[in-house]
Design an enzyme around this catalytic site. Structure first.
Site, PDB file in Angstrom:
ATOM      1  N   ASP A   1       0.833  -1.200   0.000  1.00 36.86           N
ATOM      2  CA  ASP A   1       0.000   0.000   0.000  1.00 36.86           C
ATOM      3  C   ASP A   1       0.871   1.254   0.000  1.00 36.86           C
ATOM      4  O   ASP A   1       0.836   2.068   0.916  1.00 36.86           O
ATOM      5  CB  ASP A   1      -0.921  -0.028   1.228  1.00 36.86           C
ATOM      6  CG  ASP A   1      -2.078   0.963   1.128  1.00 36.86           C
ATOM      7  OD1 ASP A   1      -2.776   0.956   0.105  1.00 36.86           O
ATOM      8  OD2 ASP A   1      -2.270   1.732   2.089  1.00 36.86           O
TER       9      ASP A   1
ATOM     10  N   ASN B   1      -0.745   4.641  -1.672  1.00 38.06           N
ATOM     11  CA  ASN B   1      -1.140   4.559  -0.277  1.00 38.06           C
ATOM     12  C   ASN B   1      -2.591   4.977  -0.088  1.00 38.06           C
ATOM     13  O   ASN B   1      -3.022   6.027  -0.554  1.00 38.06           O
ATOM     14  CB  ASN B   1      -0.236   5.428   0.591  1.00 38.06           C
ATOM     15  CG  ASN B   1      -0.623   5.367   2.056  1.00 38.06           C
ATOM     16  OD1 ASN B   1      -0.993   6.364   2.646  1.00 38.06           O
ATOM     17  ND2 ASN B   1      -0.573   4.188   2.650  1.00 38.06           N
TER      18      ASN B   1
ATOM     19  N   ASP C   1       3.459  -6.941  10.343  1.00 38.26           N
ATOM     20  CA  ASP C   1       4.403  -6.835  11.459  1.00 38.26           C
ATOM     21  C   ASP C   1       4.587  -8.168  12.170  1.00 38.26           C
ATOM     22  O   ASP C   1       5.532  -8.337  12.941  1.00 38.26           O
ATOM     23  CB  ASP C   1       3.901  -5.828  12.500  1.00 38.26           C
ATOM     24  CG  ASP C   1       3.452  -4.532  11.898  1.00 38.26           C
ATOM     25  OD1 ASP C   1       2.228  -4.294  11.888  1.00 38.26           O
ATOM     26  OD2 ASP C   1       4.309  -3.777  11.432  1.00 38.26           O
TER      27      ASP C   1
ATOM     28  N   ARG D   1       2.887  -5.246  22.836  1.00 38.12           N
ATOM     29  CA  ARG D   1       1.584  -5.510  22.232  1.00 38.12           C
ATOM     30  C   ARG D   1       0.694  -6.251  23.226  1.00 38.12           C
ATOM     31  O   ARG D   1       1.178  -7.041  24.049  1.00 38.12           O
ATOM     32  CB  ARG D   1       1.783  -6.362  20.976  1.00 38.12           C
ATOM     33  CG  ARG D   1       0.538  -6.625  20.144  1.00 38.12           C
ATOM     34  CD  ARG D   1       0.272  -5.523  19.152  1.00 38.12           C
ATOM     35  NE  ARG D   1      -0.774  -5.929  18.224  1.00 38.12           N
ATOM     36  CZ  ARG D   1      -0.539  -6.432  17.022  1.00 38.12           C
ATOM     37  NH1 ARG D   1       0.711  -6.575  16.591  1.00 38.12           N
ATOM     38  NH2 ARG D   1      -1.537  -6.765  16.230  1.00 38.12           N
TER      39      ARG D   1
ATOM     40  N   ASP E   1     -11.086  -3.819  10.552  1.00 41.99           N
ATOM     41  CA  ASP E   1     -11.239  -5.271  10.612  1.00 41.99           C
ATOM     42  C   ASP E   1     -12.396  -5.692  11.506  1.00 41.99           C
ATOM     43  O   ASP E   1     -12.972  -6.772  11.319  1.00 41.99           O
ATOM     44  CB  ASP E   1      -9.943  -5.938  11.065  1.00 41.99           C
ATOM     45  CG  ASP E   1      -9.394  -5.403  12.381  1.00 41.99           C
ATOM     46  OD1 ASP E   1      -9.831  -4.324  12.830  1.00 41.99           O
ATOM     47  OD2 ASP E   1      -8.499  -6.069  12.951  1.00 41.99           O
TER      48      ASP E   1
ATOM     49  N   ARG F   1       5.681  -2.797  17.247  1.00 38.34           N
ATOM     50  CA  ARG F   1       6.908  -2.238  16.691  1.00 38.34           C
ATOM     51  C   ARG F   1       7.647  -1.384  17.723  1.00 38.34           C
ATOM     52  O   ARG F   1       7.031  -0.761  18.583  1.00 38.34           O
ATOM     53  CB  ARG F   1       6.592  -1.348  15.480  1.00 38.34           C
ATOM     54  CG  ARG F   1       5.916  -2.051  14.342  1.00 38.34           C
ATOM     55  CD  ARG F   1       5.909  -1.116  13.156  1.00 38.34           C
ATOM     56  NE  ARG F   1       4.799  -1.393  12.270  1.00 38.34           N
ATOM     57  CZ  ARG F   1       4.484  -0.654  11.223  1.00 38.34           C
ATOM     58  NH1 ARG F   1       5.193   0.421  10.946  1.00 38.34           N
ATOM     59  NH2 ARG F   1       3.461  -0.968  10.466  1.00 38.34           N
TER      60      ARG F   1
END
Length: 358
Positions: free
Chosen positions: A54, A82, A108, A141, A193, A221
């Site tokens: 993208d 993008n 990721d 995360r 999503d 990240r």
């Protein structure tokens, strides 16, 4: 747009699983992601990987083409300008998918070697329309835990932790997705999503969980560049409004709707008032507060009082429109105190990835 070389002779006309990877500036994590797909024990004859770039500017496009050249027939690569979020590239990948199942993998993140083989086997054995595999976090995360407490051939929409696990990192029976025309909302830079997953789960005859060992490794990240972490609160507010619209579209008032609304209050609404809220211009803080108050007023009855005291206090202040008290509340919360500036590995990429407000 480019497409990887054709399939080798003898490859089944219909793969068991199509893996869709939406990519935007995810180096160096992308290398581990794609390597984990090459290493899958299901074998390259039974899978295909559709990687949609993208508009990356950090070398991701070149890395994708390198993998496609090394593994002809496995990778289909698409490039586009993008789009501002993962919805459009996910839709483009889904349009190209041929597998009986489709799995969405974050660029990721990465999978264990046997992940796809075990998921497809269980989905076939259980006749699953949607299947979740156990996730574990890498870095800071967070991932859901309750839904992965046990392997189960069938779970409920509510009562087994599903409302807390609405990411698209699942195996979907593709015929179900196509039958109902389920697609990502491309007007949502964040959270796109969740309506996709919600509709798939509502339409599914059977939702299953594979939880005996970790198969999905979700990476935070080092530069916090994941889309959810870098999107402006004003944009997240607009996207949160779509989440409530989706639950109201699929559920009548009652316990099912309230269970998903509790999740949105606990996560998406509360996170509007995180460490980045005080840094907003005064008018923007007022706008976010007003928008959140509107959602709380419309959907909070029977839900707000079920939150933990910390979140309930914050959202009650937003409901009252008390921005000064909100700022004080954030300042005294060590979990929301802005961290000291940190120099990431890719500061130029972080600037390029900053969301542009409409």
């Amino acid at each position: 747009m480019s497409t990887a070389p054709g399939a080798p002779s003898g490859r089944p006309p219909t793969p068991d699983v199509s893996v869709v990877v939406a990519v935007h500036n995810t180096m160096p994590y992308l290398t581990r992601c794609l390597s984990s797909l090459v290493e899958q024990t299901i074998g390259q004859r039974r899978m295909e990987v559709i990687v949609v770039d993208d508009g990356s500017t950090d070398g991701s496009a070149e890395e994708i083409e390198r993998f496609a050249a090394l593994h002809p027939g496995l990778f289909t690569t698409l490039q586009q300008a993008n789009s501002g979020g993962p919805a459009a590239p996910s839709n483009r990948g889904l349009e190209r998918a041929r597998g009986r199942y489709v799995f969405f993998l974050g660029a990721d993140d990465h999978l264990s070697p046997e992940a796809l083989e075990r998921m497809v086997t269980m989905a076939d054995n259980c006749r699953s329309d949607v299947l979740l595999c156990k996730m574990v976090p890498i870095g800071e995360r967070t991932v859901p835990t309750g839904v992965f407490s046990r392997t189960a051939p069938v779970i409920r929409l509510v009562g087994d932790g599903l409302p807390w696990a609405l990411s698209n990192t699942k195996l979907f029976r593709r015929s179900l997705i196509e039958e109902h025309g389920i697609r990502y909302d491309e007007s949502m830079p964040a959270f796109s999503d969740q309506p996709f997953v919600l509709e798939a789960c509502v339409r599914a005859s059977r939702i299953s969980v594979l939880a005996d060992k970790p198969h999905y490794f979700a990476v935070r990240r080092a530069d916090s560049g994941n889309i959810t972490f870098r999107t402006d609160p004003r944009v997240r507010l607009r996207c949160a409004e779509r989440l409530f619209e989706a639950t109201c579209r699929h559920f009548a008032p009652g316990p099912l709707r309230d269970a998903f609304h509790k999740r949105h209050f606990h996560v998406e609404l509360f996170q509007l008032f995180g460490a980045d809220f005080p840094a907003l211009p005064e008018a923007a803080r007022e706008s976010v507060c007003t928008g959140a108050a509107r959602l709380i007023g419309a959907h909070g009855d029977g839900v707000l009082e079920r939150l933990d005291p910390r979140r309930r206090r914050t959202l009650e202040l937003a409901w009252r429109g008390d921005v000064p008290a909100l700022l004080a509340d954030i300042a005294h919360d060590p979990l929301r105190t802005p961290p000291p500036p940190r120099v990431g590995r890719f500061p130029a990429v972080r600037r390029l990835m900053t969301t542009v407000l409409g």
